[in-house]
Design a protein around this motif. Structure first.
Motif, short mmCIF file in Angstrom:
data_model
loop_
_atom_site.label_atom_id
_atom_site.label_comp_id
_atom_site.label_asym_id
_atom_site.label_seq_id
_atom_site.Cartn_x
_atom_site.Cartn_y
_atom_site.Cartn_z
N ASP A 1 6.74 -40.07 -17.83
CA ASP A 1 5.96 -40.88 -18.76
C ASP A 1 5.10 -40.05 -19.70
O ASP A 1 4.36 -40.60 -20.52
N LEU A 2 5.18 -38.72 -19.58
CA LEU A 2 4.34 -37.84 -20.40
C LEU A 2 5.13 -37.30 -21.59
O LEU A 2 6.30 -36.94 -21.47
N TYR B 1 0.27 -40.27 -22.12
CA TYR B 1 0.87 -40.97 -20.98
C TYR B 1 1.35 -42.31 -21.52
O TYR B 1 0.55 -43.12 -21.98
N LYS B 2 2.67 -42.51 -21.51
CA LYS B 2 3.27 -43.67 -22.17
C LYS B 2 2.80 -43.67 -23.63
O LYS B 2 3.07 -42.74 -24.36
N LEU C 1 -7.23 -42.53 -18.09
CA LEU C 1 -6.38 -41.39 -17.76
C LEU C 1 -7.23 -40.17 -17.39
O LEU C 1 -8.36 -40.03 -17.83
N THR D 1 -1.32 -31.58 -17.03
CA THR D 1 -0.83 -32.82 -16.46
C THR D 1 -1.78 -33.96 -16.82
O THR D 1 -2.93 -33.72 -17.22
N ALA E 1 -2.61 -38.20 -15.66
CA ALA E 1 -2.30 -39.25 -14.70
C ALA E 1 -3.20 -40.46 -14.91
O ALA E 1 -4.38 -40.32 -15.25
#
Length: 291
Positions: A37-38, A55-56, A213, A269, A271
């Protein structure tokens, strides 16, 4: 021939075919990497900056169009060797793009002033659902030089920042309201009519939370003797008003002989974390992502 065709497509403004399964040529010298999704977008024509990290459909880094206020860039440290503005060969000028089966590799021109060449490699880290960025600095001078790597990522002045450190090791003291909680230090973004910057000795990671996020950067943990003079492993710069913040990390200050290079890696990263409040749970997740 492959490099020629890629350059021709870039000049014509026509998107070339993807040259790796995780990398897509968007045209105009922009490239998109995808990890689940990244997505991460790199602009090779303008300083090799990272323009987007999502993210999305949710963006994390600053999209301001004012100079020096958006995206993620890379400089050499210490800053006292070039002062300001940023070195154009590293921050503004086009980077050469090379084709690889699994890596987007871009290379700067040699700085006329500093005699270094910068390299950046962007790859998908499948194991961690993340991106691995490997920077290189090559000494193109005819004498030895000392230098350290330095990544600068601009984000909106919203949310909060945290990392492993002791509050008393953040300098200048009391310049920004970092609070020690749960074994880390936390800064809820604020606005003042001055530019502020702190230095800190961290533990090899830095986290930023906003908009549901959490972004975590992972890099080599340094001891206090390893950064360049007057610099630090972790730095946070807050621009005046409520415009943008820079999340900064640096690697080891070292001597390079003529033709010699150093490399330095940062893992990115991102999330979803839902409700954004400092907590033991959030800290535990950040540390896990930084392993």
């Amino acid at each position: 021939m492959k490099k020629f065709l890629l350059c021709l497509a870039m000049l014509c403004g026509v998107a070339a075919t993807s040259f790796a399964g995780d990398i897509r040529d968007l045209g105009d010298s922009k490239y998109e990497l995808r990890a689940g999704d990244l997505t991460l977008v790199v602009d090779a024509a303008h300083g090799g900056k990272v323009l987007s990290f999502k993210y999305k459909d949710v963006e994390t880094i600053s999209q301001s169009r004012f100079p020096e206020s958006f995206g993620s860039t890379f400089w050499t440290s210490p800053q006292k060797e070039w002062n300001w503005p940023p070195v154009p060969e590293y921050d503004k000028q086009p980077y050469t793009v090379e084709e690889s089966s699994s890596v987007l590799r871009i290379t700067s021109n040699v700085s006329e002033k500093l005699k270094f060449r910068i390299g950046k490699e962007f790859a998908v880290n499948r194991k961690g659902n993340a991106f691995t960025v490997t920077y290189s600095i090559t000494n193109m001078d005819n004498k030895e030089r000392k230098v350290a790597p330095w990544e600068i990522t601009r984000v909106p002045n919203e949310g909060f920042i945290f990392f492993d450190a002791k509050a008393e090791d953040i300098t200048p003291a009391n310049l920004m309201p970092f609070k020690p909680e749960f074994g880390a230090v936390w800064y809820a973004t604020d606005a003042t009519n001055e530019n502020r910057k702190i230095n800190a000795d961290g533990k090899g990671w830095l986290a930023y939370c906003n908009n549901g996020l959490m972004m975590v950067k992972k890099f080599a943990d340094l001891d206090k003797s390893q950064p360049a003079p007057g610099e630090a492993e972790i730095q946070v710069y807050v621009n005046r008003g409520k415009t943008y913040i820079e999340l900064e990390s640096q690697g080891t200050y070292q001597t390079l002989q003529p033709g010699e290079s150093l490399t330095w890696t940062v893992n990115w990263t991102l999330a979803p974390v839902g409700d954004l409040q400092p907590s033991k749970k959030l800290l535990k997740l950040a540390r896990k992502l930084a392993k």
